[in-house]
Motif scaffolding. Sequence first.
Motif, PDB file in Angstrom:
ATOM      1  N   ARG A  10       0.904  -1.244   0.079  1.00 20.76           N
ATOM      2  CA  ARG A  10       0.024  -0.104  -0.044  1.00 20.76           C
ATOM      3  C   ARG A  10       0.985   1.225  -0.118  1.00 20.76           C
ATOM      4  NH1 ARG A  10      -5.267  -0.251   2.079  1.00 20.76           N
ATOM      5  NH2 ARG A  10      -4.735   1.413   3.709  1.00 20.76           N
ATOM      6  N   ARG A  11       1.827   1.210   0.656  1.00 21.79           N
ATOM      7  CA  ARG A  11       2.769   2.237   0.891  1.00 21.79           C
ATOM      8  C   ARG A  11       3.075   2.776  -0.358  1.00 21.79           C
ATOM      9  NH1 ARG A  11       7.292   2.718   5.490  1.00 21.79           N
ATOM     10  NH2 ARG A  11       5.392   2.640   6.696  1.00 21.79           N
ATOM     11  N   ALA A  12       3.942   1.648  -1.307  1.00 17.97           N
ATOM     12  CA  ALA A  12       4.395   2.032  -2.638  1.00 17.97           C
ATOM     13  C   ALA A  12       3.280   2.673  -3.709  1.00 17.97           C
ATOM     14  CB  ALA A  12       4.774   0.799  -3.150  1.00 17.97           C
ATOM     15  N   VAL A  13       1.984   2.139  -3.608  1.00 18.01           N
ATOM     16  CA  VAL A  13       0.995   2.635  -4.371  1.00 18.01           C
ATOM     17  C   VAL A  13       0.520   4.178  -3.964  1.00 18.01           C
ATOM     18  CG1 VAL A  13      -1.440   2.648  -4.797  1.00 18.01           C
ATOM     19  CG2 VAL A  13      -0.200   0.431  -4.477  1.00 18.01           C
ATOM     20  N   PHE A  14       0.599   4.167  -2.563  1.00 20.23           N
ATOM     21  CA  PHE A  14       0.426   5.771  -2.015  1.00 20.23           C
ATOM     22  C   PHE A  14       1.458   6.655  -2.461  1.00 20.23           C
ATOM     23  CE2 PHE A  14      -2.038   4.103   1.828  1.00 20.23           C
ATOM     24  CZ  PHE A  14      -3.109   3.783   0.970  1.00 20.23           C
ATOM     25  N   ASP A  15       2.712   6.173  -2.392  1.00 18.37           N
ATOM     26  CA  ASP A  15       3.861   7.004  -2.879  1.00 18.37           C
ATOM     27  C   ASP A  15       3.813   7.249  -4.498  1.00 18.37           C
ATOM     28  OD1 ASP A  15       4.656   7.109  -0.228  1.00 18.37           O
ATOM     29  OD2 ASP A  15       6.168   5.535  -0.504  1.00 18.37           O
ATOM     30  N   ARG A  16       3.436   6.294  -4.969  1.00 17.31           N
ATOM     31  CA  ARG A  16       3.426   6.320  -6.469  1.00 17.31           C
ATOM     32  C   ARG A  16       2.378   7.401  -6.986  1.00 17.31           C
ATOM     33  NH1 ARG A  16       0.269   1.994  -8.903  1.00 17.31           N
ATOM     34  NH2 ARG A  16      -1.477   3.341  -8.435  1.00 17.31           N
ATOM     35  N   ASP A  17       1.169   7.673  -6.297  1.00 23.77           N
ATOM     36  CA  ASP A  17       0.052   8.401  -6.335  1.00 23.77           C
ATOM     37  C   ASP A  17       0.158   9.681  -5.692  1.00 23.77           C
ATOM     38  OD1 ASP A  17      -0.973   6.686  -8.121  1.00 23.77           O
ATOM     39  OD2 ASP A  17      -2.325   5.650  -6.731  1.00 23.77           O
ATOM     40  N   ASP A  18       1.447   9.939  -5.115  1.00 19.89           N
ATOM     41  CA  ASP A  18       1.720  11.370  -4.525  1.00 19.89           C
ATOM     42  C   ASP A  18       0.586  11.499  -3.259  1.00 19.89           C
ATOM     43  OD1 ASP A  18       3.873  11.835  -6.048  1.00 19.89           O
ATOM     44  OD2 ASP A  18       2.421  12.803  -7.526  1.00 19.89           O
ATOM     45  N   HIS A  19       0.020  10.121  -2.641  1.00 20.06           N
ATOM     46  CA  HIS A  19      -0.724  10.348  -1.488  1.00 20.06           C
ATOM     47  C   HIS A  19      -1.936  11.339  -1.812  1.00 20.06           C
ATOM     48  CE1 HIS A  19       1.883   8.311   1.386  1.00 20.06           C
ATOM     49  NE2 HIS A  19       2.882   8.664   0.466  1.00 20.06           N
ATOM     50  N   ALA A  20      -2.337  11.088  -2.852  1.00 22.92           N
ATOM     51  CA  ALA A  20      -3.861  11.859  -3.017  1.00 22.92           C
ATOM     52  C   ALA A  20      -4.529  11.001  -4.108  1.00 22.92           C
ATOM     53  CB  ALA A  20      -3.456  12.966  -4.278  1.00 22.92           C
ATOM     54  N   CYS A  21      -5.978  11.218  -3.985  1.00 21.56           N
ATOM     55  CA  CYS A  21      -6.821  10.251  -4.618  1.00 21.56           C
ATOM     56  C   CYS A  21      -6.834  10.522  -6.109  1.00 21.56           C
ATOM     57  CB  CYS A  21      -8.338  10.775  -4.033  1.00 21.56           C
ATOM     58  SG  CYS A  21      -9.749   9.993  -4.823  1.00 21.56           S
ATOM     59  N   ARG A  22      -6.843   9.272  -6.917  1.00 21.16           N
ATOM     60  CA  ARG A  22      -6.769   9.901  -8.106  1.00 21.16           C
ATOM     61  C   ARG A  22      -8.049  10.096  -9.080  1.00 21.16           C
ATOM     62  NH1 ARG A  22      -2.723  11.246  -9.222  1.00 21.16           N
ATOM     63  NH2 ARG A  22      -2.988  10.701 -11.583  1.00 21.16           N
ATOM     64  N   HIS A  23      -9.036  10.195  -8.058  1.00 18.73           N
ATOM     65  CA  HIS A  23     -10.445  10.669  -9.085  1.00 18.73           C
ATOM     66  C   HIS A  23     -10.460  12.093  -8.370  1.00 18.73           C
ATOM     67  CE1 HIS A  23     -14.188  11.256 -10.200  1.00 18.73           C
ATOM     68  NE2 HIS A  23     -14.926  11.436  -8.916  1.00 18.73           N
ATOM     69  N   CYS A  24     -10.582  12.408  -7.223  1.00 22.89           N
ATOM     70  CA  CYS A  24     -10.794  13.924  -6.703  1.00 22.89           C
ATOM     71  C   CYS A  24      -9.652  14.649  -6.478  1.00 22.89           C
ATOM     72  CB  CYS A  24     -11.862  13.846  -5.560  1.00 22.89           C
ATOM     73  SG  CYS A  24     -11.345  13.245  -3.954  1.00 22.89           S
ATOM     74  N   GLU A  25      -8.546  13.982  -6.291  1.00 27.32           N
ATOM     75  CA  GLU A  25      -7.330  14.815  -6.042  1.00 27.32           C
ATOM     76  C   GLU A  25      -7.266  15.168  -4.634  1.00 27.32           C
ATOM     77  OE1 GLU A  25      -6.650  17.663  -8.751  1.00 27.32           O
ATOM     78  OE2 GLU A  25      -6.628  16.171 -10.741  1.00 27.32           O
ATOM     79  N   GLU A  26      -7.981  14.701  -3.721  1.00 31.62           N
ATOM     80  CA  GLU A  26      -8.067  15.051  -2.324  1.00 31.62           C
ATOM     81  C   GLU A  26      -6.755  14.399  -1.937  1.00 31.62           C
ATOM     82  OE1 GLU A  26      -9.332  16.352   1.410  1.00 31.62           O
ATOM     83  OE2 GLU A  26     -10.250  16.865  -0.512  1.00 31.62           O
ATOM     84  N   SER A  27      -5.889  14.970  -0.940  1.00 27.79           N
ATOM     85  CA  SER A  27      -4.868  14.699  -0.425  1.00 27.79           C
ATOM     86  C   SER A  27      -4.909  13.745   0.987  1.00 27.79           C
ATOM     87  CB  SER A  27      -3.660  15.855  -0.167  1.00 27.79           C
ATOM     88  OG  SER A  27      -3.335  16.473  -1.258  1.00 27.79           O
ATOM     89  N   GLY A  28      -3.994  12.948   0.919  1.00 29.30           N
ATOM     90  CA  GLY A  28      -4.362  12.171   2.344  1.00 29.30           C
ATOM     91  C   GLY A  28      -3.700  12.898   3.533  1.00 29.30           C
ATOM     92  N   ASP A  29      -4.157  12.327   4.542  1.00 32.78           N
ATOM     93  CA  ASP A  29      -3.895  12.952   5.730  1.00 32.78           C
ATOM     94  C   ASP A  29      -2.704  11.949   6.568  1.00 32.78           C
ATOM     95  OD1 ASP A  29      -3.294  13.933   8.211  1.00 32.78           O
ATOM     96  OD2 ASP A  29      -5.468  14.357   8.740  1.00 32.78           O
TER      97      ASP A  29
END
Length: 281
Positions: A10-29
């Motif tokens: 999961r961490r690799a996926v989140f890092d790849r996607d810059d810790h942001a939702c790929r639909h709405c672009e909301e950044s993760g906390d």
Amino acid sequence: MTSRDWQADRRAVFDRDDHACRHCEESGDAADPTALRTYPVGAVPLEGTVHESSLATVCTDCFETLQSASDSPASSAESVSSEALFRLVRETTRVQGGAIADVASFASLATSLPTTLADARAEADAAADSDSTFDAAVDETAAAYRDGRREALLALDVADARLERVRSVDGAAFDADVRSSLSTVTETATDLQSTLREAVARSEIVPVCLERCHGCFEPLEGDACSTCGLEVLETADWRGEEGVAFERLFSSINDSLQGASTTTETLTERTMTLATQLTES
């Protein structure tokens, strides 16, 4: 789609996607480990590890939207006001418009693959370190392909989820004209989704014809990808005596996109009719 706990880094996926939702672009906390989720797109193994190429980062709200559409009973009906239905249809149209753009972008990328790889091979042959130069170019192409595929499939899944909400609306609260218009809008939007998925499916054939996996873009050997586990897509329909009929395949992809464009025009007209009826009711 179920609420299965998808197994992957999961961490690799989140890092790849810059810790942001790929639909709405909301950044993760960073302080909230549940703010982001991984969501599977396209075909994935029923059990075991899911390769990161088939996982997209989504926020909790988007994940719940995607899950609620698949988990809700088909027979459930939702009572909404005219204003709420208007907003729902407008949002569904907006999301579907984004899906059209993402699918068109992915199709464009897929149809350019033969030329892209051929050019990379030619440039590499002229370089001092041919193999490493070519490998670097392939890695860049693979990353772009995987990103484009994920974006298109995720956009379609979100549009499907929104459309399912529209289907669940209880039409009994509206007059016959609104019910009729709502039905035609839903049917047309459903047809559009099918055409867009057809374009994606045919675009996925392109890398397979180049001996690459349609999911992770790694080299293929055997009946399934040894990297991500996806079964190799059938390409017999696109092969002839002289090899792969890329022009015919590309024409088929373009036909799907043209069909989507025509359906979009029809959908726009029918949506406007429904919107007028809702604002006047």
